[in-house]
Design an enzyme around this catalytic site. Structure first.
Site, PDB file in Angstrom:
ATOM      1  N   ASP A  19       0.867  -1.193   0.000  1.00 32.75           N
ATOM      2  CA  ASP A  19       0.000   0.000   0.000  1.00 32.75           C
ATOM      3  C   ASP A  19       0.896   1.234   0.000  1.00 32.75           C
ATOM      4  OD1 ASP A  19      -2.485   1.530   0.292  1.00 32.75           O
ATOM      5  OD2 ASP A  19      -1.806   1.954   2.317  1.00 32.75           O
ATOM      6  N   SER A  20       0.271   2.376  -0.288  1.00 32.02           N
ATOM      7  CA  SER A  20       1.021   3.631  -0.254  1.00 32.02           C
ATOM      8  C   SER A  20       1.376   4.038   1.176  1.00 32.02           C
ATOM      9  CB  SER A  20       0.179   4.741  -0.887  1.00 32.02           C
ATOM     10  OG  SER A  20      -1.026   4.898  -0.156  1.00 32.02           O
ATOM     11  N   CYS A  82      -4.227  -1.362  -2.242  1.00 35.04           N
ATOM     12  CA  CYS A  82      -4.409   0.074  -2.432  1.00 35.04           C
ATOM     13  C   CYS A  82      -5.194   0.235  -3.725  1.00 35.04           C
ATOM     14  CB  CYS A  82      -3.036   0.736  -2.546  1.00 35.04           C
ATOM     15  SG  CYS A  82      -3.092   2.479  -2.995  1.00 35.04           S
ATOM     16  N   GLU A 161      -3.789   9.520   7.789  1.00 30.14           N
ATOM     17  CA  GLU A 161      -2.348   9.398   8.078  1.00 30.14           C
ATOM     18  C   GLU A 161      -1.925  10.430   9.137  1.00 30.14           C
ATOM     19  OE1 GLU A 161       0.294   7.362   6.497  1.00 30.14           O
ATOM     20  OE2 GLU A 161      -1.154   6.148   5.396  1.00 30.14           O
ATOM     21  N   CYS A 211     -10.995   2.991  -1.168  1.00 28.88           N
ATOM     22  CA  CYS A 211      -9.643   3.331  -0.718  1.00 28.88           C
ATOM     23  C   CYS A 211      -9.443   2.578   0.587  1.00 28.88           C
ATOM     24  CB  CYS A 211      -9.505   4.834  -0.488  1.00 28.88           C
ATOM     25  SG  CYS A 211      -7.928   5.294   0.280  1.00 28.88           S
ATOM     26  N   HIS A 213      -7.692   3.166   3.047  1.00 28.10           N
ATOM     27  CA  HIS A 213      -7.629   3.996   4.259  1.00 28.10           C
ATOM     28  C   HIS A 213      -9.027   4.285   4.811  1.00 28.10           C
ATOM     29  CE1 HIS A 213      -3.517   4.883   2.980  1.00 28.10           C
ATOM     30  NE2 HIS A 213      -3.309   5.574   4.086  1.00 28.10           N
TER      31      HIS A 213
END
Ligand code: DGL
Length: 299
Positions: A19-20, A82, A161, A211, A213
């Site tokens: 993932d990023s 992701c 994040e 997404c 996240h």
């Protein structure tokens, strides 16, 4: 502890998850829960996160670097956990890497199709994922009659994040609170972003969190959408697909194997990655290594 994976039979090699940043740990957690004997080798490109506001070409090159890096560590399969990286780079990764690669968009599309009754689906994702039209294609490949409403959420990845980076989620008041991201500011931003879906009058009854996240923002998202809209994500469906593939190929890990999870990040702050990552993964990240962008750029 080193993986002596060159000595391991294929089935006992780790599953690569990429993932990023931290969001893919929502998928890694679902995998670790459903497949408790599997070892996971997770790579989070935190330093270059967010991907969702970059160009497709750039993200495609990051996916290839990550894939080659993981493949060199003898993974048996790679999960691009992701959506943005899947939208931009799944195809090229499947063409270029020596291991099978699966993304999260086809599973997310399946979760949406299995949920919708009005056949009107909202896709909440990063701007790049929405722009590529990958979800619309994946959903309509399953049911061409489903209308898809893409809703870009440019601020959500950074909200997650940044909130995790403060460590505030680790304080007791957060842990007791249930939903760590349910703050007035976040709820306001989430509600503002969802206006195009909520006020479209389109009878959307399902919103897919496009997404990895975004499951962390599920509380505020549910609040903004109201009780008549179901919120689905790709983590469980991706895990189902992974399980199916490993089962059919007879590549599930032996049941007497104690899994060894490893984590790698491009973040300079390992402590921060460990704290936030353990929270999302649901168990301590015991083995974390730092990879420099110079190293990754060599792949
Ligand atoms: N978790 C990534 C996704 O699923 C976040 C993308 C980003 O870095 O912007 O799209």
């Amino acid at each position: 502890m080193e993986f002596a994976s060159d000595l391991l039979p294929v089935n006992n090699r780790p599953i690569g998850v990429f993932d990023s940043g931290l969001g893919g740990l929502t998928v890694a957690r679902a995998i670790a829960t459903a497949l408790p004997h599997e070892s996971i080798y997770y790579l989070g490109d935190t330093k270059r996160c967010p991907y969702g506001v970059r160009t497709e070409d750039e993200v495609r090159s990051f996916v290839l670097q990550a894939g080659r890096w993981l493949a060199a560590r003898d993974i048996k399969i790679m999960i691009i956990a992701c959506n943005t990286a899947t939208a931009a780079g799944l195809r090229i990764a499947q063409q270029m890497l020596p291991v099978p690669v699966i993304g999260v968009i086809a599973p997310g599309a399946r979760a949406a199709i299995n949920s919708t009754r009005t056949r009107k689906v909202g896709v909440l994702a990063t701007p790049l994922t929405v722009r590529t039209g990958a979800y619309t294609r994946a959903i309509q490949a399953l049911d061409a009659g489903v209308a898809v409403y893409g809703c870009p959420a440019p601020s959500f990845v950074e909200i997650v994040e940044n909130e995790l980076a403060t460590g505030a989620h680790l304080q007791e008041r957060w842990l007791q609170n249930g939903d760590v991201f349910d703050t007035p500011e976040t709820c306001e931003e989430v509600a503002r972003t969802l206006v195009p879906i909520v006020e479209s009058g389109a009878e959307v009854d399902t919103v897919v969190l496009g997404c990895t996240h975004f499951p962390l923002l599920a509380g505020p998202i549910r609040k903004a959408l109201g009780p008549n809209v179901r919120v689905v994500s790709s983590a469980e469906e991706t895990t189902r697909e992974l399980t199916d593939i490993l089962q059919r190929r007879e590549q599930l890990a032996d049941e007497d194997i104690e899994p060894q999870h490893r984590f790698a990040t491009t973040s300079d702050n390992i402590a921060e990655f460990a704290a936030a990552g353990s929270f999302i993964f649901g168990q301590p990240l015991k083995s974390i290594e730092h990879i420099s962008l110079d190293e990754l750029n060599n792949y």
